[in-house]
Scaffold this motif. Sequence first.
Motif, PDB file in Angstrom:
ATOM      1  N   LYS A 298     -11.447   1.061 -15.717  1.00  0.00           N
ATOM      2  CA  LYS A 298     -12.087   1.976 -16.695  1.00  0.00           C
ATOM      3  C   LYS A 298     -12.786   3.142 -15.997  1.00  0.00           C
ATOM      4  O   LYS A 298     -13.255   4.057 -16.640  1.00  0.00           O
ATOM      5  N   HIS A 299     -12.925   3.040 -14.653  1.00  0.00           N
ATOM      6  CA  HIS A 299     -13.737   4.042 -13.935  1.00  0.00           C
ATOM      7  C   HIS A 299     -12.914   4.874 -12.957  1.00  0.00           C
ATOM      8  O   HIS A 299     -13.375   5.195 -11.853  1.00  0.00           O
ATOM      9  N   GLY A 300     -11.705   5.179 -13.349  1.00  0.00           N
ATOM     10  CA  GLY A 300     -10.934   6.117 -12.524  1.00  0.00           C
ATOM     11  C   GLY A 300     -10.169   5.481 -11.388  1.00  0.00           C
ATOM     12  O   GLY A 300      -9.846   6.158 -10.409  1.00  0.00           O
ATOM     13  N   CYS A 301      -9.873   4.173 -11.499  1.00  0.00           N
ATOM     14  CA  CYS A 301      -9.054   3.531 -10.468  1.00  0.00           C
ATOM     15  C   CYS A 301      -7.586   3.539 -10.886  1.00  0.00           C
ATOM     16  O   CYS A 301      -7.258   3.585 -12.069  1.00  0.00           O
ATOM     17  N   PHE A 302      -6.717   3.465  -9.889  1.00  0.00           N
ATOM     18  CA  PHE A 302      -5.272   3.401 -10.118  1.00  0.00           C
ATOM     19  C   PHE A 302      -4.791   2.188  -9.334  1.00  0.00           C
ATOM     20  O   PHE A 302      -5.059   2.072  -8.143  1.00  0.00           O
ATOM     21  N   GLU A 303      -4.099   1.284 -10.032  1.00  0.00           N
ATOM     22  CA  GLU A 303      -3.732   0.030  -9.357  1.00  0.00           C
ATOM     23  C   GLU A 303      -2.338   0.109  -8.731  1.00  0.00           C
ATOM     24  O   GLU A 303      -1.371   0.507  -9.378  1.00  0.00           O
ATOM     25  N   LEU A 304      -2.254  -0.271  -7.472  1.00  0.00           N
ATOM     26  CA  LEU A 304      -0.951  -0.439  -6.814  1.00  0.00           C
ATOM     27  C   LEU A 304      -0.521  -1.878  -7.091  1.00  0.00           C
ATOM     28  O   LEU A 304      -1.292  -2.807  -6.817  1.00  0.00           O
ATOM     29  N   LYS A 305       0.705  -2.047  -7.631  1.00  0.00           N
ATOM     30  CA  LYS A 305       1.090  -3.407  -8.023  1.00  0.00           C
ATOM     31  C   LYS A 305       2.229  -3.975  -7.186  1.00  0.00           C
ATOM     32  O   LYS A 305       2.364  -5.175  -7.066  1.00  0.00           O
ATOM     33  N   ASP A 306       3.026  -3.078  -6.621  1.00  0.00           N
ATOM     34  CA  ASP A 306       4.221  -3.516  -5.905  1.00  0.00           C
ATOM     35  C   ASP A 306       3.865  -3.767  -4.426  1.00  0.00           C
ATOM     36  O   ASP A 306       3.440  -2.838  -3.716  1.00  0.00           O
ATOM     37  N   ARG A 307       4.049  -4.993  -3.985  1.00  0.00           N
ATOM     38  CA  ARG A 307       3.643  -5.352  -2.620  1.00  0.00           C
ATOM     39  C   ARG A 307       4.372  -4.503  -1.570  1.00  0.00           C
ATOM     40  O   ARG A 307       3.793  -4.107  -0.552  1.00  0.00           O
ATOM     41  N   ALA A 308       5.649  -4.192  -1.844  1.00  0.00           N
ATOM     42  CA  ALA A 308       6.410  -3.389  -0.871  1.00  0.00           C
ATOM     43  C   ALA A 308       5.789  -1.997  -0.735  1.00  0.00           C
ATOM     44  O   ALA A 308       5.690  -1.448   0.376  1.00  0.00           O
ATOM     45  N   VAL A 309       5.316  -1.452  -1.842  1.00  0.00           N
ATOM     46  CA  VAL A 309       4.670  -0.122  -1.811  1.00  0.00           C
ATOM     47  C   VAL A 309       3.353  -0.196  -1.030  1.00  0.00           C
ATOM     48  O   VAL A 309       3.037   0.680  -0.218  1.00  0.00           O
ATOM     49  N   MET A 310       2.618  -1.267  -1.270  1.00  0.00           N
ATOM     50  CA  MET A 310       1.337  -1.439  -0.540  1.00  0.00           C
ATOM     51  C   MET A 310       1.596  -1.513   0.965  1.00  0.00           C
ATOM     52  O   MET A 310       0.891  -0.894   1.759  1.00  0.00           O
ATOM     53  N   ASP A 311       2.625  -2.279   1.339  1.00  0.00           N
ATOM     54  CA  ASP A 311       2.908  -2.442   2.768  1.00  0.00           C
ATOM     55  C   ASP A 311       3.372  -1.116   3.384  1.00  0.00           C
ATOM     56  O   ASP A 311       3.034  -0.799   4.521  1.00  0.00           O
ATOM     57  N   LYS A 312       4.134  -0.358   2.589  1.00  0.00           N
ATOM     58  CA  LYS A 312       4.589   0.948   3.082  1.00  0.00           C
ATOM     59  C   LYS A 312       3.379   1.875   3.313  1.00  0.00           C
ATOM     60  O   LYS A 312       3.272   2.544   4.344  1.00  0.00           O
ATOM     61  N   LEU A 313       2.466   1.842   2.350  1.00  0.00           N
ATOM     62  CA  LEU A 313       1.262   2.675   2.490  1.00  0.00           C
ATOM     63  C   LEU A 313       0.424   2.200   3.685  1.00  0.00           C
ATOM     64  O   LEU A 313      -0.095   3.020   4.461  1.00  0.00           O
ATOM     65  N   ALA A 314       0.324   0.883   3.835  1.00  0.00           N
ATOM     66  CA  ALA A 314      -0.461   0.336   4.960  1.00  0.00           C
ATOM     67  C   ALA A 314       0.141   0.776   6.296  1.00  0.00           C
ATOM     68  O   ALA A 314      -0.586   1.140   7.224  1.00  0.00           O
ATOM     69  N   ALA A 315       1.468   0.785   6.382  1.00  0.00           N
ATOM     70  CA  ALA A 315       2.123   1.175   7.636  1.00  0.00           C
ATOM     71  C   ALA A 315       1.828   2.649   7.953  1.00  0.00           C
ATOM     72  O   ALA A 315       1.707   3.042   9.117  1.00  0.00           O
ATOM     73  N   LEU A 316       1.677   3.433   6.879  1.00  0.00           N
ATOM     74  CA  LEU A 316       1.422   4.866   7.046  1.00  0.00           C
ATOM     75  C   LEU A 316      -0.033   5.150   7.466  1.00  0.00           C
ATOM     76  O   LEU A 316      -0.298   5.964   8.346  1.00  0.00           O
ATOM     77  N   VAL A 317      -0.967   4.456   6.816  1.00  0.00           N
ATOM     78  CA  VAL A 317      -2.383   4.828   6.983  1.00  0.00           C
ATOM     79  C   VAL A 317      -3.109   4.063   8.091  1.00  0.00           C
ATOM     80  O   VAL A 317      -4.285   4.310   8.319  1.00  0.00           O
ATOM     81  N   THR A 318      -2.400   3.127   8.735  1.00  0.00           N
ATOM     82  CA  THR A 318      -3.052   2.429   9.857  1.00  0.00           C
ATOM     83  C   THR A 318      -2.229   2.616  11.130  1.00  0.00           C
ATOM     84  O   THR A 318      -1.021   2.873  11.078  1.00  0.00           O
ATOM     85  N   LYS A 319      -2.959   2.490  12.230  1.00  0.00           N
ATOM     86  CA  LYS A 319      -2.306   2.511  13.556  1.00  0.00           C
ATOM     87  C   LYS A 319      -2.880   1.332  14.297  1.00  0.00           C
ATOM     88  O   LYS A 319      -4.000   1.416  14.802  1.00  0.00           O
ATOM     89  N   GLY A 320      -2.169   0.228  14.310  1.00  0.00           N
ATOM     90  CA  GLY A 320      -2.704  -0.994  14.918  1.00  0.00           C
ATOM     91  C   GLY A 320      -3.972  -1.411  14.188  1.00  0.00           C
ATOM     92  O   GLY A 320      -3.986  -1.508  12.956  1.00  0.00           O
ATOM     93  N   GLN A 321      -5.038  -1.577  14.954  1.00  0.00           N
ATOM     94  CA  GLN A 321      -6.301  -2.044  14.362  1.00  0.00           C
ATOM     95  C   GLN A 321      -7.170  -0.902  13.834  1.00  0.00           C
ATOM     96  O   GLN A 321      -8.316  -1.117  13.454  1.00  0.00           O
ATOM     97  N   HIS A 322      -6.618   0.333  13.837  1.00  0.00           N
ATOM     98  CA  HIS A 322      -7.427   1.480  13.430  1.00  0.00           C
ATOM     99  C   HIS A 322      -6.785   2.234  12.276  1.00  0.00           C
ATOM    100  O   HIS A 322      -5.590   2.109  12.025  1.00  0.00           O
ATOM    101  N   ALA A 323      -7.617   3.051  11.617  1.00  0.00           N
ATOM    102  CA  ALA A 323      -7.073   3.909  10.563  1.00  0.00           C
ATOM    103  C   ALA A 323      -6.336   5.068  11.214  1.00  0.00           C
ATOM    104  O   ALA A 323      -6.705   5.511  12.310  1.00  0.00           O
ATOM    105  N   ASN A 324      -5.292   5.553  10.566  1.00  0.00           N
ATOM    106  CA  ASN A 324      -4.587   6.746  11.030  1.00  0.00           C
ATOM    107  C   ASN A 324      -5.413   7.964  10.594  1.00  0.00           C
ATOM    108  O   ASN A 324      -5.571   8.222   9.390  1.00  0.00           O
ATOM    109  N   ALA A 325      -5.948   8.705  11.580  1.00  0.00           N
ATOM    110  CA  ALA A 325      -6.880   9.802  11.283  1.00  0.00           C
ATOM    111  C   ALA A 325      -6.293  10.816  10.296  1.00  0.00           C
ATOM    112  O   ALA A 325      -7.040  11.463   9.548  1.00  0.00           O
TER     113      ALA A 325
END
Length: 469
Positions: A298-325
Amino acid sequence: MTISPELIQQVVRETVREVISRQDSGTDAPSGTDGIFTDMNSAVDAADVAWRQYMDCSLRDRNRFIQAIRDVASEPDNLEYMATATVEETGMGNVPHKILKNRYAALYTPGTEDIITEAWSGDDGLTTVEFSPFGVIGAITPTTNPTETVINNTIGMLAAGNAVVFSPHPRAKKITLWLVRKINRALAAAGAPANLVVTVEEPSIDNTNAMMSHEKVRMLVATGGPGIVKAVLSSGKKAIGAGAGNPPAVVDDTADIAKAARDIVDGASFDNNLPCTAEKEVLAVDSIADLLKFEMLKHGCFELKDRAVMDKLAALVTKGQHANAAYVGKPAAQLASEVGLSAPKDTRLLICEVPFDHPFVQVELMMPILPIVRMPDVDTAIDKAVEVEHGNRHTAVMHSSNVNALTKMGKLIQTTIFVKNGPSYNGIGIDGEGFPTFTIAGPTGEGLTSARCFARKRRCVLKSGLNIR
Ligand code: NAD
């Protein structure tokens, strides 16, 4: 009431000095280098000269200089410029929240009132313990809060009687130099010694190293990730380390779920999740997890539901144990679009359900992606919160009306900040009790830093006399 002639003379002297210096410099006139030096040695040498002159200034002078910094940093046009230019230069965060953070830093960072003298008096005389300056402090500042940290550190460090050399992140160079210039001009207009606040034209790791090893730098304060905290702690100098966090938010079945959802979204979306204090993952007791998600949406969130999409996003935004700057502090809709989703432009936060070992949970992302992990009960949620905080002892949040559970989490998690039933930013004095800070020293234990943390305790003893009890 009678006022002593000495006091009148002193006030007249200070007023004349202030008026003359204002006339000399004009409020926005350049003051020599404006605190910007081509090389680190010259910057530190100039700050050392400034500090020696500063020791001759009165506490009243100090207060006037600090007020000048508060005024220039909270001036509406400057607030707007700082926020806009920072987002532009660093590519991180959002303008309204940066305005708010800078304003808090400028107006509410404690000044000289923070350095309170302790005293003992008795048959043997009078002993005082006063907070005395270190001298020149080397302060290393992050990309995530570049101007907030400079304002906050400057006020605290000058209040304690020091001069400061800043070593900003190269990605926040332009805005930091702009701010140092503004502060120098305001200080000159208030009659302060030149070069109390300095930096270099080209911030770099080499320059930071030169600053850290300079013999005239007596104290180091690092606000940043684990690398720089380790570097200052290995320097052999007195150092304050304000390092990384990964704040969990635990929600149990006794919480006001609608309020918890709103608070978590407010905290986790603050400045696109850049603050080290912002909620980075939610551990929700299973029986209320669906309701919590429903309320968050109700407060402006958008839900990611597809696990494959989440994993794809995770691969993009992280670099090992760190965030991708490249993705740190980006808006939620932009992050969604990276994996082909079209979230509304004003989306505040991407939320998703993932297992505990998912990178969204384990990595300090500093971007508006908030994973939710289901927990069978509150005790497991607390244990997992401790685990995912990775021993940073930084910040944790809990929503519950169970005093025993709140107490248990507080004891086990050992974080510097523990916010109960509120958004995480309440913990740094934004809309919460207590003063604001942008340097939260967990590793070295000062906690939320203020002027007294940048001072040495010194004892003065007068044998016999001055005891009137
Ligand atoms: P960062 O560690 O990359 O950089 C911080 C500063 O340290 C920068 O000025 C950088 O140039 C310098 N630096 C980094 N490594 C260095 C090295 N080896 N030698 C010399 N200088 C070095 O961090 P960032 O991305 O700018 O900021 C985000 C990090 O800071 C996050 O981990 C966040 O949690 C943390 N942070 C902590 C606090 C706090 O108060 N505890 C506040 C803000 C940010």
